[in-house]
Design an enzyme around this catalytic site. Structure first.
Site: not given
Length: 720
Positions: A534, A585, A536, A675, A680, A580
């Protein structure tokens, strides 16, 4: 036939039922009428056609709505119930059918839940019996795993193809230290279950050692083979191989099914031995000629006692010069040997109270000086070279006895964060800083025992400090040794526990039968070696400049998620983070600043997942980021990619959501945190393992079948 096609067919039938009888009866009446009657009928129908059409359309619409409502409640409701029942049968026993819809469907759902509850009672009883039957086998496995994990020597067990099926903690740490290049950037190691030992050791040498063992087995000799090999980083490893023998069948001899390797890094010891040999050679060869000159000069002085004073002075000068050169050479050799000693001994974990006890015994024996203790933390472990540290304490005690004659000495031990404070306390007059500095820098001697080390050398070896302080109120003074607390391995164990039980992850005996195969689309999903990963990112638009800021990945081998063989790296995106995205994360500007860039991390990740199938949730998003870096890094991920979002839609097409959180709840998977890229990735791995048997129930067994089924889902159309 799919549900939506059945609904369309039902609507068509409804239309026919509403218009068919009227059309047929009108046609029969029309055929039986005369011309005048027909004209009158046409005039009558035309005048009322709008109202009739409107009434027919309204009736048809009401009928469709009623039909749609019944269809949603009965047909789709029963389909969802069917998927839920399959979940209860397979992936999530605790899942239950939701009681909604018309009373008849609710009654059916209640009956299904009651049956599931009865099934759970029976299965719990069966599971308990199976658990008791397997307990002894698991106990033996865990004993072996515990034994292997705690061995001080690196041990690796492989099958005949060189695939690693067992390794201990020492091997993991040793090969991690040997890792070079991008593999070591993320904390990855060269070793892992299912990986090839030939990425570390030369294949030809391993195969030669196997042949030696087979010959020794055939000759009835002890089956063992030794060899020394060089790693890619130039390190020397001494390897010992012993066979793992399969059970003999009938009269035949036991065949070799694998081998055990014990590995020792001998680079440092070889370097020290070579340096020692050089020192000895320099000392002996360099002194030979000087001794010859001295002997010749002394012989002349003895043989000719009446020689002239000038000539005698020349011979005496020869003796003096050669003796001075020998003394200088000995001093230089001692300095070099002292430097070797200072870096020779590694620090080991030891209880602080054991060091104090040893120092007390030596002080009592050597100095006959009473000692006591106060404020001892008896559970405090420190990293120390115990011999040199105890010698330093005895040396200071001897100095204090010679200069200040204390009645007794006291020891104190406590911790402060990651540091340990070991204090040697005495009552007496104040000491000057110059005296303390002299003691700190002098080579240590206690009675007839000497060492080239000084207290400062010992402190530097430990990476600590030594302080001299006064306790004015108590009229006491003390030397404080600041030492490292033995916590790094404890912290590592705690991290391992957070990721799951550490020891069982280190072995998998089913891999004895593992055959080395390349990625084949016809391979079963349950047989895959996978990398679940995964990312971020700074945002959700890879094509508009968003960058990767973290990659987390774990391996799945033999249908097991290996929570310790992971890849976890934060990346400097070389661009500002979007405000934002930070709450999602939790990665801030400070956390990415100074971290490796994608140019360094992507080759490391590519090596980590080499020769494996990639798995991700909403893989199109993550793969798009990787694809956009192909031109910059030259790294291309060409292996098959499976998407758990699409596979979930294949297994449960009638469920409304396929978000990772919803799937986790649906499959009964409990995750502590989310997250974070690694967390994840681990969650996605658990989901995949749950989906594999559900896919098999639908006849989707191989990689190719999973890819083809995924492509047919609605979500496969999403592009980034």
């Amino acid at each position: 036939m799919k549900a939506k096609y059945r609904f369309i067919l039902a609507v068509v039938v409804l239309g026919l039922l509403m218009t068919g009888p009227f059309v047929v009866s009108s046609l029969l009446v029309w055929l039986d009428m005369k011309e005048a009657e027909r004209n009158l009928l046409v005039e009558l129908l035309v005048s009322r056609l709008p109202v009739g059409t409107m009434m027919t359309m309204c009736g048809f619409a009401i009928g469709v709505l009623v039909l749609h409502k019944l269809f949603k409640q009965y047909v789709e409701g029963l389909l969802r119930m069917s998927e839920t029942l399959r979940l209860m049968l397979g992936a999530n026993r605790d899942f239950r059918v939701t009681l909604d819809g018309p009373p008849e469907v609710q009654q059916l759902a209640m009956a299904a839940n009651d049956l599931a509850q009865q099934r759970d009672v029976l299965m719990n009883d069966v599971d308990a019996q199976i658990g008791r039957a397997k307990a002894s086998v698991e106990e033996e496995k865990n004993r072996l795993a515990a034994l292997m994990s705690e061995l001080a020597q690196a041990v690796v067990v492989c099958n005949l193809d060189g695939r690693i099926l067992l390794y201990n903690n020492r091997a993991r740490l040793q090969f991690k230290a040997l890792a070079l290049g991008p593999t070591s950037v993320s904390g990855g190691a060269l070793i892992g279950l299912g990986r090839s030992i030939f990425s570390i050791l030369e294949k030809n040498q391993v195969e030669h050692a196997q042949e030696v063992i087979r010959q020794r087995l055939g000759a009835g000799k002890t089956a063992i083979s030794n060899f020394i090999t060089t790693t890619r980083g130039g390190q020397l490893l001494r390897v010992q191989m012993v066979p793992v023998l399969a059970a003999a069948s009938g009269e035949g001899e036991a065949a070799m099914s694998g081998y055990v390797l014990t590995v020792e890094n001998i680079t440092r010891s070889i370097e020290l031995e070579a340096r020692r040999d050089q020192v000895l050679h320099s000392l002996t060869e360099g002194s030979r000629s000087a001794l010859g000159n001295i002997r010749a000069a002394v012989a002349n002085l003895i043989d000719y006692p009446e020689m002239e004073p000038e000539l005698r002075e020349r011979f005496v000068k020869v003796v003096d010069d050669e003796a001075a050169r020998m003394s200088q050479r000995l001093d230089q050799t001692m300095i070099e040997f002292s430097d070797s000693m200072k870096t020779r001994w590694p620090l080991e974990d030891i209880l602080g109270i054991d060091i104090i006890a040893a120092a007390q015994r030596r002080i009592n024996e050597k100095l006959n000086l009473p000692t006591k203790t106060e404020e001892l933390d008896d559970a405090l472990w420190v990293k120390a070279d115990s011999f040199s540290l105890v010698f330093s304490l005895v040396f200071l005690a001897a100095k204090l006895q010679d200069h200040y004659e204390p009645r007794e000495l006291r020891f104190r031990l406590k911790s402060e964060g990651k540091l340990a404070y070991l204090d040697l306390i005495w009552a007496g007059p104040a000491m000057s800083s110059e005296t303390f500095y002299t003691w700190e820098m002098d080579s240590m001697q206690v009675g007839s025992e000497t060492t080239p080390l000084s207290i400062r050398d010992v402190i530097d070896r430990h990476g600590g400090e030594i302080w001299y302080q006064r306790e004015k109120a108590a009229h006491r003074a003390f030397f404080r040794f600041v030492l490292p607390v033995a916590t790094p391995e404890i912290q590592q164990d705690q991290e391992d526990r957070k990721r799951g039980s550490s020891r069982p992850e280190y072995y998998d005996f089913d891999l004895f039968n593992f055959a080395d195969k390349s990625i084949d689309l016809e391979r079963k999903l349950s047989d895959l070696t996978c990398t679940v990963f995964d990312t971020e990112t700074t945002g959700l638009e890879p094509s508009n400049g968003d960058e990767i800021i973290q990659i987390g990945a774990a391996r799945i081998v033999n249908n097991r998620l290996l929570r310790q063989e992971v890849f976890d790296q934060i990346i400097d995106p070389e661009c500002p983070l979007k405000p934002e995205s930070i709450p999602i994360h939790g990665i801030t500007e400070d956390m990415v600043r100074g971290k490796p860039t994608i140019d360094v991390i992507l080759p490391a990740f590519h090596e980590f997942c080499e020769d494996t199938v990639l798995i991700a949730h909403n893989a199109a998003f993550d793969m798009r980021f990787l694809q956009l870096k192909e031109e910059r890094t030259g790294i291309r991920f060409s292996q098959p990619v499976l998407d758990t979002l699409l596979l979930s839609a294949v297994v449960h097409p009638n469920q409304e959501s396929h978000k990772l959180d919803v799937i986790l709840e649906r499959l009964g998977i409990h995750i502590a945190s989310r997250h974070n890229a690694l967390e994840d990735a681990l969650a996605t791995g658990e989901v995949f393992l749950k989906l594999v048997p559900l896919l098999e129930e639908k006849g989707i067994v191989t990689v190719r079948q999973a890819l083809e089924a995924s492509e047919k889902t609605y979500f496969a159309r999403v592009k980034y």
